[in-house]
Enzyme design. Structure first.
Site, PDB file in Angstrom:
ATOM      1  N   SER A  86       0.861  -1.184   0.000  1.00 45.64           N
ATOM      2  CA  SER A  86       0.000   0.000   0.000  1.00 45.64           C
ATOM      3  C   SER A  86       0.891   1.226   0.000  1.00 45.64           C
ATOM      4  O   SER A  86       2.086   1.149   0.269  1.00 45.64           O
ATOM      5  CB  SER A  86      -0.874   0.007   1.250  1.00 45.64           C
ATOM      6  OG  SER A  86      -0.054   0.251   2.380  1.00 45.64           O
ATOM      7  N   LYS A  87       0.269   2.349  -0.303  1.00 42.61           N
ATOM      8  CA  LYS A  87       1.009   3.612  -0.323  1.00 42.61           C
ATOM      9  C   LYS A  87       1.694   3.832   1.032  1.00 42.61           C
ATOM     10  O   LYS A  87       2.856   4.201   1.100  1.00 42.61           O
ATOM     11  CB  LYS A  87       0.005   4.739  -0.594  1.00 42.61           C
ATOM     12  CG  LYS A  87       0.629   6.001  -1.106  1.00 42.61           C
ATOM     13  CD  LYS A  87      -0.471   6.951  -1.529  1.00 42.61           C
ATOM     14  CE  LYS A  87      -0.092   8.398  -1.419  1.00 42.61           C
ATOM     15  NZ  LYS A  87       1.026   8.846  -2.165  1.00 42.61           N
ATOM     16  N   ARG A  88       0.939   3.546   2.087  1.00 41.35           N
ATOM     17  CA  ARG A  88       1.467   3.813   3.418  1.00 41.35           C
ATOM     18  C   ARG A  88       2.658   2.934   3.777  1.00 41.35           C
ATOM     19  O   ARG A  88       3.696   3.418   4.193  1.00 41.35           O
ATOM     20  CB  ARG A  88       0.369   3.681   4.458  1.00 41.35           C
ATOM     21  CG  ARG A  88       0.473   4.801   5.460  1.00 41.35           C
ATOM     22  CD  ARG A  88      -0.725   4.941   6.298  1.00 41.35           C
ATOM     23  NE  ARG A  88      -1.454   3.691   6.345  1.00 41.35           N
ATOM     24  CZ  ARG A  88      -1.993   3.209   7.433  1.00 41.35           C
ATOM     25  NH1 ARG A  88      -1.870   3.839   8.542  1.00 41.35           N
ATOM     26  NH2 ARG A  88      -2.695   2.083   7.408  1.00 41.35           N
TER      27      ARG A  88
END
Ligand code: GLU
Length: 491
Positions: free
Chosen positions: A257-259
């Site tokens: 994920s982006k995070r």
């Protein structure tokens, strides 16, 4: 159907193109090239609320930078345009009406609040064959009331009438036999109340009208496939072949994920790879192997070679872990393969950003030659090689502690005096090395006793490429001044 392969990359311009998107584009491109087919770019911009200004340009720039040539698309020509769904909006309504008339779709007038209430009251929470009759739609309401509502221009959507108890199966080119029960599906909205189609309807209509033969897309779309297959069936069209690519996984587990990518220092957007100075060939080679392999031990492959070798059969089902060290390894390979002359302008650009400018090209070229095997990415030439331009303003503490002793200034001074006598033409690496040997021999000390302090004085660090080559590049005056500064600063 002709056997000319046509594939499409169909991003929604809802943000910057991310690496997962680029991998999807790449696999489509490779598949098209392998089969002498056509690679189409279609912009799926029917979701106005999520539209991001500049996203389409970003997608196109990122693809250009990566070397993925688009055969048909917005601004690229082609017979099946327009290639932006927002410019095709007239088209979709007819197909939705056609489905309504054939009894495979219906008008629904429920408000957001009513749908919410239905979800609260109903354990399966879906607008489907179970709840349909208790909602306000053209299946549950009498025909005259439906007509009245439509004539009055009441807000409505068109929903797919998913059949009860039907198995929907297909042969995915990567996952093999895949089967869904229709009970698991909801009555998908096909046309929204704003008159625009949802992704599902627009995607199917366009894939058909654009003659797409193979749909190659991320695994997150697999659950949409049964809805799409129902649409193909109800519209009387042959569905394209489908291939759902494995997820890209984080090295720390789970989907990338982006995070969690940010936490691990993995850039997610292609534009970040561009601004961080990664080599496009490296990113492409790396992404090609993120889910696919040629089946032997080859690792380095150009876009053309990949296109020759690529096949969907060799794409794995399991998620592919993103390994930034591997990407760095690819980057080193492709960057080191370039000539210093080819690297020059980029290195200068990054150097200027780091405040280094006003030097002759020869200084840069000399530095690139010496540093090319030691850095991983182009911007590092400027950061790691800053001492090729400016005298160090501090000295690495650990190396200094180890190498700079009480007798050191005296030794360095002797060396400095010896090299002072050289004229410009004899200020050569080999001469500088010989002189250093002469000094240590005369003093009866080991090579490192003088070599390391001189390196620290010249570069500020304890390691780097050939010291004497660096000195030759810097020239006599600069070397003298750096040796003198170190003597006064370090005592
Ligand atoms: N517009 C979808 C996306 O953003 C396309 C999915 C598909 O390829 O069908 O990825």
């Amino acid at each position: 159907m002709s056997d000319h392969v046509r594939v499409r990359f169909a991003p929604s311009p809802t943000g910057w193109l991310h690496i997962g998107g680029l991998r999807t584009a790449l696999y489509n491109y490779l598949f098209a090239k392998k089969h002498g087919g056509t690679f189409v770019l279609r912009i799926e911009d029917t979701d106005q609320a999520r539209y991001v200004d500049g996203a389409e340009d970003d997608i196109i720039n990122s693809m250009k930078w990566s070397g993925l040539e688009i055969d048909e698309g917005p601004g690229f020509g082609g017979e099946s345009g327009p290639y932006r769904q927002s410019e095709r909006s007239e088209l979709y309504r007819n197909y939705a009406e056609q489905l309504v008339n054939a009894g495979h779709a219906y008008y629904a007038f429920d408000t957001a609040k009513e749908i919410e209430q239905m979800r609260e009251q109903n354990p399966n929470q879906k607008y489907d064959a179970v709840t349909r009759m208790s909602m306000k739609n053209s299946v549950s309401l009498p025909a005259d009331e439906v007509k009245k509502r439509l004539d009055a221009g009441e807000d409505h959507v068109i929903r797919l009438k998913v059949p009860d108890q039907e198995k929907i199966s297909f042969e995915d080119k990567i996952r093999g036999f895949v089967s869904f029960e229709s009970e698991g599906l909801d009555d998908q909205v096909l046309m929204k109340s704003d008159g625009l189609p949802t992704y599902h309807l627009a995607n199917v209509v366009d894939d058909h009208l654009m003659g797409i033969t193979h749909v190659i897309r991320g695994e997150e779309w697999l659950s949409s496939a049964p809805k799409h297959l129902l649409l193909y069936k109800y519209l009387g069209w042959n569905p394209p072949a489908m291939a759902h690519l494995p997820l890209i996984m984080s090295p720390s587990g789970g989907k990338l994920s982006k995070r969690n990518a940010e936490k691990l220092g993995i850039p997610v957007n292609v534009r970040d790879y561009i601004s961080e100075g990664w080599e496009p060939e490296a990113l492409i080679n790396f992404l090609a192997y993120l889910g696919w392999s040629p089946g032997d031990d080859r690792e380095i492959m150009s876009l053309d070679e990949l296109a020759k070798e690529f096949s969907l059969e060799r794409v794995g089902k399991a998620g592919a872990v993103f390994n930034i060290d591997k990407l760095t390894w690819y980057n080193e390979h492709y960057m080191r393969d370039r000539s210093p002359e080819d690297l020059l302008q980029e290195v200068k650009k990054h150097a200027a950003e780091a405040g280094i400018s006003g030097f002759e090209d020869d200084r840069f070229l000399g530095m690139i030659r010496l540093m090319q095997e030691r850095v991983s990415k182009v911007p590092e030439f400027a950061t790691e090689g800053a001492y090729f331009f400016n005298a160090p303003d501090e000295y690495d503490e650990k190396s200094t502690k180890k190498a700079w002793k009480t007798e050191t200034p005296d030794l360095v001074k002797k060396y400095m005096q010896a090299i002072k006598k050289l004229d410009d033409s004899s200020f050569q690496a080999s001469r500088l090395k010989d002189i250093l040997k002469e000094v240590i021999d005369a003093e009866g000390v080991g090579f490192g006793k003088l070599m390391l302090p001189v390196r620290i004085a010249i570069t500020g660090t304890g390691q780097g490429p050939d010291l004497f080559e660096i000195m030759q590049l810097l020239g006599r005056e600069e070397c003298e001044s750096r040796l003198q500064t170190a003597i006064s600063k370090l005592g």
